[in-house]
Motif scaffolding. Sequence first.
Motif, PDB file in Angstrom:
ATOM      1  N   TYR A  32       0.980   2.112 -11.855  1.00  0.00           N
ATOM      2  CA  TYR A  32       0.633   0.776 -11.377  1.00  0.00           C
ATOM      3  C   TYR A  32      -0.868   0.506 -11.437  1.00  0.00           C
ATOM      4  CZ  TYR A  32      -1.070   3.094  -7.241  1.00  0.00           C
ATOM      5  OH  TYR A  32      -1.794   3.881  -6.405  1.00  0.00           O
ATOM      6  N   PHE A  40      -7.005  -5.977  -5.518  1.00  0.00           N
ATOM      7  CA  PHE A  40      -7.269  -6.202  -4.102  1.00  0.00           C
ATOM      8  C   PHE A  40      -7.648  -7.654  -3.836  1.00  0.00           C
ATOM      9  CE2 PHE A  40      -7.649  -1.697  -4.651  1.00  0.00           C
ATOM     10  CZ  PHE A  40      -7.211  -1.160  -3.452  1.00  0.00           C
ATOM     11  N   ALA A  91     -10.383  -8.897  -2.603  1.00  0.00           N
ATOM     12  CA  ALA A  91     -11.679  -9.199  -3.220  1.00  0.00           C
ATOM     13  C   ALA A  91     -11.708  -8.548  -4.591  1.00  0.00           C
ATOM     14  CB  ALA A  91     -12.806  -8.666  -2.350  1.00  0.00           C
ATOM     15  N   ALA A  92     -12.487  -9.152  -5.488  1.00  0.00           N
ATOM     16  CA  ALA A  92     -12.492  -8.648  -6.862  1.00  0.00           C
ATOM     17  C   ALA A  92     -12.981  -7.195  -6.916  1.00  0.00           C
ATOM     18  CB  ALA A  92     -13.357  -9.532  -7.739  1.00  0.00           C
ATOM     19  N   GLY A  93     -13.923  -6.846  -6.021  1.00  0.00           N
ATOM     20  CA  GLY A  93     -14.390  -5.466  -5.961  1.00  0.00           C
ATOM     21  C   GLY A  93     -15.018  -4.984  -7.256  1.00  0.00           C
ATOM     22  N   ARG A 123      -9.065  -5.535 -15.281  1.00  0.00           N
ATOM     23  CA  ARG A 123      -9.346  -4.122 -15.031  1.00  0.00           C
ATOM     24  C   ARG A 123      -8.064  -3.368 -14.681  1.00  0.00           C
ATOM     25  NH1 ARG A 123     -13.293  -3.238 -10.196  1.00  0.00           N
ATOM     26  NH2 ARG A 123     -11.512  -4.249  -9.247  1.00  0.00           N
ATOM     27  N   LEU A 170      -1.153   4.497  -0.888  1.00  0.00           N
ATOM     28  CA  LEU A 170      -2.362   4.394  -0.069  1.00  0.00           C
ATOM     29  C   LEU A 170      -2.002   4.588   1.401  1.00  0.00           C
ATOM     30  CD1 LEU A 170      -4.150   1.367  -1.795  1.00  0.00           C
ATOM     31  CD2 LEU A 170      -4.827   3.762  -1.897  1.00  0.00           C
ATOM     32  N   ARG A 189       0.822  -1.210   0.000  1.00  0.00           N
ATOM     33  CA  ARG A 189       0.000   0.000   0.000  1.00  0.00           C
ATOM     34  C   ARG A 189       0.865   1.272   0.000  1.00  0.00           C
ATOM     35  NH1 ARG A 189      -5.373  -0.334   1.503  1.00  0.00           N
ATOM     36  NH2 ARG A 189      -5.241   1.618   2.633  1.00  0.00           N
ATOM     37  N   TYR A 223      -3.661  -1.937  -9.285  1.00  0.00           N
ATOM     38  CA  TYR A 223      -3.719  -2.575  -7.972  1.00  0.00           C
ATOM     39  C   TYR A 223      -4.856  -3.592  -7.960  1.00  0.00           C
ATOM     40  CZ  TYR A 223      -2.797  -2.609  -2.910  1.00  0.00           C
ATOM     41  OH  TYR A 223      -2.417  -2.952  -1.638  1.00  0.00           O
TER      42      TYR A 223
END
Lengths: 310, 255
Positions: B78, B82, B84-86, B147, B54, B49, B80
């Motif tokens: 970059y 995470f 979870a796919a979000g 994504r 972040l 992060r 990123y």
Amino acid sequence: MDGVAAMKWFLPVLSVVAAIVVFWYLACVPMNVKFAMMTAERQGVVVSPEGVQARRDMSAILLAVRNPVVWADTWTQDKPRLPAPHQVVAELWKTTAEVKPTSKRSLVFHAWVTLSATLAGFVIGAGAGIILAVGIVHSRAMDMSVMPWAIASQTIPILAIAPMIIVVLNSFGVQGLLPKAIISAYLSFFPVVVGMVKGLRSPGPMDLDQMRTWSATRAQTFWKLRLPASAPYLFASLKIGVASSLVGTIVAELPAGGGQGLGFRLLSGSYYGQTVQIWAALFATAILAAGLVAIISGIERGTLKRMGLA
Amino acid sequence: MITASGLDLTFETNDGPVQALRDVNLEIEKGDFVSFIGPSGCGKTTFLRTIAALETPTGGEITVNGMHPEEARKARAYGYVFQAAGLYPWRTIAGNIRLPLEIMGFSKAEQTRRVAEVLELVDLETFGRKFPWQLSGGMQQRASIARSLSFDADILLMDEPFGALDEIVRDHLNEELLKLWARTGKTIGFVTHSIPEAVYLSTKIVVMSPRPGRITDVIESPLPRERPLDIRDSPEFLEIAHRVREGLRAGHAYD
């Protein structure tokens, strides 16, 4: 197959409605029994016990049980304490289908007056609620300053504040739809604020971090993440809000006078002991509320389906 | 590519300061596949992060592509991924992949071109019009990777992207990720707590330990870049895995 599936919920629903109607008819008997016995006695029917004085302090249920002879009469009185279902239905029919919708005796006319103020109030209230929620979510100062007042505003009984708003606005020459719409908005903005704040805050820290990794602006985060995420919450609050809006309008119509609206019908019914008219107006209100909530539910289903959320 | 020297990060909490990173020094070269491994609380996610701006370090230096992390982010250095796919449930898979492109202001035609390109890269060509709930967890995570690739960042930062998936799906995705890495030549930072995953994927394994979070070992993998799944039974693989395990144990012996 569809018929069988429909029967599955149709029968239980029908049973519940039937049970309510039966209970209602039964409740009419003790509620109206004293007056029915008085009338019967005058016409020479023997009731037990005899004489109004003797019956004064007796329980209505006991009297009802002891005098089945007057039961039929409890369902047909002109000014019953509790009108029977068929009396209310007959009154609804008489004041909607049998008079012109523009007549002052028409419930359609009064319902339209109430509906227009409700819709105006709902639009103002929901709009204000959404704007306040956006402010609260984006500004800590607004969060701290607006929310307590919004909550405080709802602890004041609307019955107490409505006449004041009417009188104050009247002194500025504002009459008719607007004062009612303002009271209606006063009640409906609150659920919208609460639901919308919750909805706009529903994206989690990960969703917000993700937006940061793309260097999204606050406006982009709002339009692309917070607003769509709030949609299910918004619709839930709008449904509560529109019902509150209707309540607000009815309450506003009590002191507003003017002889129009369902609230006025309730009031005039109670002035003249026209219980059947009161109940007819109550049912008209309930039907109106159900209709408004159903319309919002319809829009909700359509929107969420298009968004892929339902 | 990414350089950290003497990096410190202390969180102020209600129970007093917590040192999440202490004196972290690391070089990541272009094209590296670097895994960060360690028990929870070792600062591996915090370090990732920090690279992504972040988190803000409280001491030391970190540069990404020679820039401050904040500038690097603005330069789209970059992507990123995470844990979870979000994915947004109200957007289709293609719509989700288009999201960062919309935010970054790519033209409509360019958006469509890039979405098609990355969907092909993760083998989801035919799923663009589906909604996230219509895809399995593994496919959702692949969409999430697509994504993060869509705007052509050189660096891919992945925070336990396969942590919530079962082992069979995970193996498959690991294989796919290596192929993707070979095809795109990205630099990848990958947080995991699975030893086989770290050894299988990485050219460089960073072993970390907690309280305070710090690097205890950096292992340069001698494995070839082309790695079939059964390389995990080779003696070299087992030897590296052993060394990682030793490193983790040494960190733990502390407390």
